[in-house]
Design a protein around this motif. Structure first.
Motif, PDB file in Angstrom:
ATOM      1  N   ARG A   5     -14.975 -40.083 -25.734  1.00  0.00           N
ATOM      2  CA  ARG A   5     -15.820 -38.944 -26.104  1.00  0.00           C
ATOM      3  C   ARG A   5     -15.114 -37.910 -26.962  1.00  0.00           C
ATOM      4  NH1 ARG A   5     -18.286 -38.115 -20.306  1.00  0.00           N
ATOM      5  NH2 ARG A   5     -19.168 -40.162 -20.144  1.00  0.00           N
ATOM      6  N   PRO A   6     -13.869 -37.504 -26.609  1.00  0.00           N
ATOM      7  CA  PRO A   6     -13.227 -36.502 -27.476  1.00  0.00           C
ATOM      8  C   PRO A   6     -13.061 -36.994 -28.911  1.00  0.00           C
ATOM      9  CG  PRO A   6     -12.096 -36.608 -25.374  1.00  0.00           C
ATOM     10  CD  PRO A   6     -13.080 -37.769 -25.413  1.00  0.00           C
ATOM     11  N   ALA A   7     -12.718 -38.269 -29.090  1.00  0.00           N
ATOM     12  CA  ALA A   7     -12.548 -38.808 -30.445  1.00  0.00           C
ATOM     13  C   ALA A   7     -13.882 -38.845 -31.178  1.00  0.00           C
ATOM     14  CB  ALA A   7     -11.920 -40.195 -30.392  1.00  0.00           C
ATOM     15  N   ARG A   8     -14.937 -39.250 -30.482  1.00  0.00           N
ATOM     16  CA  ARG A   8     -16.261 -39.278 -31.119  1.00  0.00           C
ATOM     17  C   ARG A   8     -16.700 -37.866 -31.480  1.00  0.00           C
ATOM     18  NH1 ARG A   8     -17.485 -43.137 -26.947  1.00  0.00           N
ATOM     19  NH2 ARG A   8     -18.703 -41.554 -25.899  1.00  0.00           N
ATOM     20  N   CYS A   9     -16.416 -36.907 -30.606  1.00  0.00           N
ATOM     21  CA  CYS A   9     -16.778 -35.514 -30.886  1.00  0.00           C
ATOM     22  C   CYS A   9     -15.992 -35.016 -32.095  1.00  0.00           C
ATOM     23  CB  CYS A   9     -16.504 -34.647 -29.664  1.00  0.00           C
ATOM     24  SG  CYS A   9     -17.056 -32.941 -29.854  1.00  0.00           S
ATOM     25  N   ALA A  10     -14.696 -35.309 -32.140  1.00  0.00           N
ATOM     26  CA  ALA A  10     -13.874 -34.889 -33.279  1.00  0.00           C
ATOM     27  C   ALA A  10     -14.394 -35.521 -34.568  1.00  0.00           C
ATOM     28  CB  ALA A  10     -12.410 -35.255 -33.045  1.00  0.00           C
ATOM     29  N   ASP A  11     -14.808 -36.784 -34.506  1.00  0.00           N
ATOM     30  CA  ASP A  11     -15.378 -37.446 -35.684  1.00  0.00           C
ATOM     31  C   ASP A  11     -16.657 -36.738 -36.138  1.00  0.00           C
ATOM     32  OD1 ASP A  11     -13.348 -39.322 -35.626  1.00  0.00           O
ATOM     33  OD2 ASP A  11     -14.606 -40.920 -34.781  1.00  0.00           O
ATOM     34  N   ALA A  12     -17.506 -36.380 -35.180  1.00  0.00           N
ATOM     35  CA  ALA A  12     -18.761 -35.693 -35.514  1.00  0.00           C
ATOM     36  C   ALA A  12     -18.477 -34.324 -36.133  1.00  0.00           C
ATOM     37  CB  ALA A  12     -19.637 -35.544 -34.276  1.00  0.00           C
ATOM     38  N   LEU A  13     -17.489 -33.609 -35.599  1.00  0.00           N
ATOM     39  CA  LEU A  13     -17.132 -32.303 -36.161  1.00  0.00           C
ATOM     40  C   LEU A  13     -16.599 -32.455 -37.582  1.00  0.00           C
ATOM     41  CD1 LEU A  13     -15.407 -30.646 -33.074  1.00  0.00           C
ATOM     42  CD2 LEU A  13     -17.697 -30.171 -33.975  1.00  0.00           C
ATOM     43  N   ALA A  14     -15.762 -33.464 -37.799  1.00  0.00           N
ATOM     44  CA  ALA A  14     -15.226 -33.710 -39.144  1.00  0.00           C
ATOM     45  C   ALA A  14     -16.348 -34.041 -40.119  1.00  0.00           C
ATOM     46  CB  ALA A  14     -14.194 -34.837 -39.105  1.00  0.00           C
ATOM     47  N   TRP A  15     -17.308 -34.851 -39.673  1.00  0.00           N
ATOM     48  CA  TRP A  15     -18.438 -35.197 -40.537  1.00  0.00           C
ATOM     49  C   TRP A  15     -19.233 -33.945 -40.897  1.00  0.00           C
ATOM     50  CZ3 TRP A  15     -23.574 -34.300 -40.339  1.00  0.00           C
ATOM     51  CH2 TRP A  15     -24.345 -34.932 -41.316  1.00  0.00           C
ATOM     52  N   ALA A  16     -19.525 -33.105 -39.889  1.00  0.00           N
ATOM     53  CA  ALA A  16     -20.325 -31.900 -40.127  1.00  0.00           C
ATOM     54  C   ALA A  16     -19.605 -30.941 -41.083  1.00  0.00           C
ATOM     55  CB  ALA A  16     -20.644 -31.208 -38.804  1.00  0.00           C
ATOM     56  N   ARG A  17     -18.290 -30.788 -40.902  1.00  0.00           N
ATOM     57  CA  ARG A  17     -17.520 -29.944 -41.827  1.00  0.00           C
ATOM     58  C   ARG A  17     -17.627 -30.488 -43.247  1.00  0.00           C
ATOM     59  NH1 ARG A  17     -13.677 -30.001 -37.440  1.00  0.00           N
ATOM     60  NH2 ARG A  17     -13.483 -27.912 -36.604  1.00  0.00           N
ATOM     61  N   GLY A  18     -17.428 -31.794 -43.383  1.00  0.00           N
ATOM     62  CA  GLY A  18     -17.485 -32.433 -44.693  1.00  0.00           C
ATOM     63  C   GLY A  18     -18.855 -32.354 -45.336  1.00  0.00           C
ATOM     64  N   ALA A  19     -19.894 -32.298 -44.506  1.00  0.00           N
ATOM     65  CA  ALA A  19     -21.260 -32.229 -45.016  1.00  0.00           C
ATOM     66  C   ALA A  19     -21.675 -30.797 -45.376  1.00  0.00           C
ATOM     67  CB  ALA A  19     -22.231 -32.808 -43.983  1.00  0.00           C
ATOM     68  N   GLY A  20     -20.772 -29.833 -45.129  1.00  0.00           N
ATOM     69  CA  GLY A  20     -21.059 -28.459 -45.527  1.00  0.00           C
ATOM     70  C   GLY A  20     -21.684 -27.579 -44.464  1.00  0.00           C
ATOM     71  N   ARG A  42     -10.665 -27.051 -26.591  1.00  0.00           N
ATOM     72  CA  ARG A  42      -9.555 -27.610 -27.374  1.00  0.00           C
ATOM     73  C   ARG A  42     -10.022 -28.070 -28.755  1.00  0.00           C
ATOM     74  NH1 ARG A  42      -8.187 -29.644 -22.275  1.00  0.00           N
ATOM     75  NH2 ARG A  42      -9.103 -31.685 -22.719  1.00  0.00           N
ATOM     76  N   LEU A  43     -11.291 -28.421 -28.875  1.00  0.00           N
ATOM     77  CA  LEU A  43     -11.852 -28.845 -30.160  1.00  0.00           C
ATOM     78  C   LEU A  43     -12.347 -27.667 -31.003  1.00  0.00           C
ATOM     79  CD1 LEU A  43     -13.769 -32.007 -28.938  1.00  0.00           C
ATOM     80  CD2 LEU A  43     -11.785 -31.971 -30.466  1.00  0.00           C
ATOM     81  N   GLY A  44     -12.235 -26.438 -30.481  1.00  0.00           N
ATOM     82  CA  GLY A  44     -12.606 -25.255 -31.247  1.00  0.00           C
ATOM     83  C   GLY A  44     -13.875 -24.555 -30.794  1.00  0.00           C
ATOM     84  N   PHE A  45     -14.512 -25.032 -29.728  1.00  0.00           N
ATOM     85  CA  PHE A  45     -15.733 -24.408 -29.221  1.00  0.00           C
ATOM     86  C   PHE A  45     -15.408 -23.213 -28.341  1.00  0.00           C
ATOM     87  CE2 PHE A  45     -17.231 -28.590 -30.302  1.00  0.00           C
ATOM     88  CZ  PHE A  45     -18.564 -28.434 -30.625  1.00  0.00           C
ATOM     89  N   THR A  46     -16.319 -22.248 -28.293  1.00  0.00           N
ATOM     90  CA  THR A  46     -16.245 -21.145 -27.332  1.00  0.00           C
ATOM     91  C   THR A  46     -17.603 -21.017 -26.659  1.00  0.00           C
ATOM     92  OG1 THR A  46     -16.864 -19.524 -29.016  1.00  0.00           O
ATOM     93  CG2 THR A  46     -14.513 -19.837 -28.624  1.00  0.00           C
ATOM     94  N   VAL A  47     -17.588 -20.515 -25.429  1.00  0.00           N
ATOM     95  CA  VAL A  47     -18.838 -20.246 -24.711  1.00  0.00           C
ATOM     96  C   VAL A  47     -19.416 -18.964 -25.297  1.00  0.00           C
ATOM     97  CG1 VAL A  47     -19.885 -19.681 -22.486  1.00  0.00           C
ATOM     98  CG2 VAL A  47     -18.044 -21.378 -22.598  1.00  0.00           C
ATOM     99  N   ILE A  48     -20.632 -19.055 -25.831  1.00  0.00           N
ATOM    100  CA  ILE A  48     -21.260 -17.857 -26.411  1.00  0.00           C
ATOM    101  C   ILE A  48     -22.368 -17.311 -25.521  1.00  0.00           C
ATOM    102  CG2 ILE A  48     -20.635 -18.428 -28.767  1.00  0.00           C
ATOM    103  CD1 ILE A  48     -23.564 -19.355 -29.173  1.00  0.00           C
ATOM    104  N   GLY A  49     -22.672 -18.024 -24.448  1.00  0.00           N
ATOM    105  CA  GLY A  49     -23.674 -17.563 -23.501  1.00  0.00           C
ATOM    106  C   GLY A  49     -23.880 -18.580 -22.398  1.00  0.00           C
ATOM    107  N   THR A  50     -24.484 -18.136 -21.321  1.00  0.00           N
ATOM    108  CA  THR A  50     -24.788 -19.012 -20.192  1.00  0.00           C
ATOM    109  C   THR A  50     -26.206 -18.729 -19.733  1.00  0.00           C
ATOM    110  OG1 THR A  50     -22.470 -18.986 -19.515  1.00  0.00           O
ATOM    111  CG2 THR A  50     -24.064 -19.748 -17.888  1.00  0.00           C
ATOM    112  N   VAL A  51     -26.993 -19.787 -19.606  1.00  0.00           N
ATOM    113  CA  VAL A  51     -28.354 -19.661 -19.095  1.00  0.00           C
ATOM    114  C   VAL A  51     -28.261 -19.811 -17.577  1.00  0.00           C
ATOM    115  CG1 VAL A  51     -30.701 -20.551 -19.172  1.00  0.00           C
ATOM    116  CG2 VAL A  51     -29.236 -20.710 -21.211  1.00  0.00           C
TER     117      VAL A  51
END
Length: 72
Positions: A5-20, A42-51
């Protein structure tokens, strides 16, 4: 080969960055899952709120769901 999962998430983040994209978010990380929260931080996310009370946990009852954001 299957990637974790962490590798797949990192891949998705890299794709999104590359896509603008300017960033991304997860809108349902259960509050007591500290290992998942730490992994995403660790991948750069922060909690911005909690429901509060948004998820019915089988052992803990109503718990919060974190909204996590990762800016690029």
């Amino acid at each position: 080969m299957r990637r974790g999962r962490p590798a797949r998430c990192a891949d998705a983040l890299a794709w999104a960055r590359g896509a603008g994209y300017a960033g991304t978010w997860f809108d349902a990380v259960v509050e007591p899952n500290r290992s998942a929260v730490a992994r995403y931080e660790r991948l750069g996310f922060t909690v911005i709120g909690t429901v509060p009370g948004a998820f019915e946990h089988p052992a803990l009852g109503r718990i919060g769901l974190h909204v996590m954001h990762c800016p690029f």
